[in-house]
Write a protein that holds these residues in place. Structure first.
Motif, PDB file in Angstrom:
ATOM      1  N   LEU A  54       0.849  -1.178   0.000  1.00 30.37           N
ATOM      2  CA  LEU A  54       0.000   0.000   0.000  1.00 30.37           C
ATOM      3  C   LEU A  54       0.895   1.242   0.000  1.00 30.37           C
ATOM      4  CD1 LEU A  54      -2.955   0.883   0.073  1.00 30.37           C
ATOM      5  CD2 LEU A  54      -2.829   0.906   2.568  1.00 30.37           C
ATOM      6  N   PRO A  55       0.784   2.117  -0.989  1.00 28.03           N
ATOM      7  CA  PRO A  55       1.729   3.245  -1.114  1.00 28.03           C
ATOM      8  C   PRO A  55       1.752   4.123   0.133  1.00 28.03           C
ATOM      9  CG  PRO A  55       0.382   3.042  -3.089  1.00 28.03           C
ATOM     10  CD  PRO A  55      -0.198   2.109  -2.086  1.00 28.03           C
ATOM     11  N   LEU A  56       2.961   4.474   0.564  1.00 32.34           N
ATOM     12  CA  LEU A  56       3.210   5.348   1.714  1.00 32.34           C
ATOM     13  C   LEU A  56       2.777   4.750   3.035  1.00 32.34           C
ATOM     14  CD1 LEU A  56       1.952   8.768   0.248  1.00 32.34           C
ATOM     15  CD2 LEU A  56       4.317   7.990   0.386  1.00 32.34           C
ATOM     16  N   PHE A  57       2.213   3.559   3.033  1.00 32.80           N
ATOM     17  CA  PHE A  57       1.591   2.997   4.230  1.00 32.80           C
ATOM     18  C   PHE A  57       2.257   1.707   4.681  1.00 32.80           C
ATOM     19  CE2 PHE A  57      -1.911   1.437   6.862  1.00 32.80           C
ATOM     20  CZ  PHE A  57      -2.373   2.606   7.435  1.00 32.80           C
ATOM     21  N   SER A  58       2.547   0.828   3.734  1.00 33.34           N
ATOM     22  CA  SER A  58       3.121  -0.469   4.077  1.00 33.34           C
ATOM     23  C   SER A  58       4.604  -0.342   4.414  1.00 33.34           C
ATOM     24  CB  SER A  58       2.927  -1.459   2.927  1.00 33.34           C
ATOM     25  OG  SER A  58       1.559  -1.710   2.697  1.00 33.34           O
ATOM     26  N   TYR A  59       5.111  -1.384   5.060  1.00 33.34           N
ATOM     27  CA  TYR A  59       6.541  -1.437   5.368  1.00 33.34           C
ATOM     28  C   TYR A  59       7.333  -1.682   4.092  1.00 33.34           C
ATOM     29  CZ  TYR A  59      10.960  -3.462   6.872  1.00 33.34           C
ATOM     30  OH  TYR A  59      12.298  -3.750   7.028  1.00 33.34           O
ATOM     31  N   GLY A  60       8.486  -1.035   3.984  1.00 32.22           N
ATOM     32  CA  GLY A  60       9.363  -1.240   2.838  1.00 32.22           C
ATOM     33  C   GLY A  60       9.994   0.056   2.379  1.00 32.22           C
TER      34      GLY A  60
END
Length: 504
Positions: free
Chosen positions: A446-452
């Protein structure tokens, strides 16, 4: 001027009784009376009518001059019935929603609306994602014999670096963005080739699309390929539009489509079909903005559909993901475990969730709780209110990007803003649709939201580009210039007139 001429042009009124009148500064002795003014009435009836007019809100001294002095004042019927005040308030109540709508519409149409929407929604999504990464990853980190804050610290470091990239991109001139597009594309292609070199590339969850950097850090070059394709494609299409070459198919497709297909081929060599779908969406979005005809889209979509069907049919893993769309059962061999437990997490959240950090599915039941399925943990801990808030933030970001692309006169800004908006919105839809069981699990964050960090850094740079494009609008530039302290002080000084000495 002769006296007789003045008398002809300005005839004097007939002589009559002289009484006190009302002026702007009070009672002026000797002034002619005005009907309806308390200072110009003598009878009790006139005084009563004048007092009622004053209480009803009718200003004194506004009656017609032609009314004879001392004549009875005729009040409106609504005022005599006592309905004047209620009628005015009824008109205000009736106009209240309309005034509120007009006020909101004017506020929504202000030049800085897109600027604040991009800045505010992007930062809110990033901060909320940072909180949810910490909540969703602590149990998984403890299971790996790592500190509970392990993934949070790495994500926080990526957010700090990404914030620097966002600020840099928001201040970069457009000419510099266009100049950096070619080196970025060449560097990304080189890294994507290195991914396929044995000993350099690394496989994660069956996808060969990572480069080991040493220690706990690794890089996914395909995430930077999205940004490279957008900037390079926007510059290419803008230069061809300036030369009026986009009306010809060969200039519309070459070399843009072959380069995009090369990037897609390098991604598919690693088996990352989710990233390939996002890159294909960016390709179609840029072609649509360039004015590609409908028959071209129909032909390309038909070819892409055939290739995608062949890739899905020849892979058991991809075929099982399509079989789990809308599944409510784990399956005979547990192939729908992740999809079903994602639904369990959303269903157990209720309206306002079980509380931050109180998720049950993250205790080993739901795979990838802090990356691909972080939206499910958000629904479990923050409930329907939390998930709708995330959706509203992404909707605001998408609207602002479309607004920037639609209002600019610069073709490069139009293509780049449209490409970034397509990238973020399509990736968010694919991720959230997979969590809801409406789409197959594509393995995209999920853009800007998920880890990574590999996904976060180019995305924050892209948000910085949108902010820079929103600032380049002429009306937004003027509004921002007026908000500077020096300009505002000078403007206020011009507006304030110099009062004479002694006047308060």
């Amino acid at each position: 001027m002769p006296a007789d001429d003045t008398a002809d042009r300005y005839p004097r009124p007939a002589p009559g009784p002289v009484r006190r009148g009302w002026g702007f500064l009070g009672v002026i002795p000797g002034a002619p009376a005005l009907a309806g003014a308390p200072g110009g009435v003598d009878t009790p009836e006139e005084r009563a009518h004048a007092g009622a007019d004053a209480r009803a809100g009718h200003p004194a001294g506004l009656a017609l001059r032609g009314r004879a002095a001392g004549a009875a004042v005729r009040r409106p019927a609504a005022t005599r019935r006592g309905g004047g005040r209620s009628g005015a308030s009824g008109r205000q109540r009736g106009g209240g929603p309309r005034r509120f709508y007009e006020r909101m519409r004017r506020a929504w149409d202000r030049p800085l609306t897109a600027y604040y929407l991009i800045l505010g929604s992007g930062l809110l999504i990033t901060v909320l994602g940072l909180v949810m990464v910490y909540s969703a990853s602590m149990i998984y980190a403890l299971q790996l014999s790592l500190p509970a804050t392990y993934f949070f610290r790495k994500q926080f470091l990526a957010v700090v670096l990404g914030t620097g990239l966002l600020l840099l991109a928001s201040r970069m001139p457009i000419k510099l963005n266009r100049a950096l597009s070619y080196p970025l594309l060449v560097g990304t292609v080189f890294l994507m080739v290195l991914v396929q070199v044995p000993g350099i590339g690394r496989s994660v969850n069956g996808n060969q699309n990572w480069i080991y950097l040493g220690g706990p850090f690794q890089l996914q070059p395909s995430e930077f390929g999205k940004l490279a394709l957008i900037l390079w494609g926007a510059d290419l299409l803008a230069r061809k539009q300036d030369k009026r070459l986009l009306t010809q198919w060969k200039h519309l497709l070459v070399p843009f489509v072959p380069v995009a297909l090369m990037l897609l081929g390098l991604i598919m060599l690693g088996g990352d079909m989710g990233t390939a779908i996002i890159l294909s969406a960016i390709l179609f979005g840029l072609l649509w903005l360039a004015g590609a005809p409908t028959r071209l889209f129909a032909g390309v979509l038909a070819v892409a559909g055939l290739i995608g069907f062949a890739l899905i049919k020849t892979s058991e893993n991809r075929l099982s993901r399509f079989a789990c769309i809308g599944a409510i059962d784990l399956g005979p061999e547990g192939e729908c475990w992740q999809a079903v437990h994602g639904i369990y997490a959303l269903a157990s959240g209720g309206w306002f969730g079980s509380g931050l950090g109180a998720s049950v599915e993250k205790w080993g039941q739901l795979p990838e709780p802090h990356t691909d399925f972080i939206f499910a943990i958000t629904g479990e801990e923050l409930g329907l209110a939390g998930t709708l808030s995330v959706l509203a933030l992404f909707a605001a970001l998408g609207y602002a990007g479309i607004r920037v692309a639609g209002r600019t006169e610069d073709p490069f800004v139009r293509y780049a803003a449209g490409g970034v908006t397509t990238w973020v919105t399509v990736q968010a839809v694919i991720n959230i649709g997979a969590v809801l069981g409406l789409l197959p699990i594509a393995g995209v964050p999920l853009p800007l939201f998920s880890y990574g960090g590999s996904a976060l850094l180019p995305t924050m740079f892209a948000i910085g580009l949108l902010i820079a494009f929103a600032r380049e609008d002429p009306a937004a530039k003027a509004a921002l210039a007026m908000r500077r302290p020096g300009v505002r002080w000078k403007t206020m000084r011009r507006r304030v007139k110099k009062r004479p000495s002694g006047e308060r």
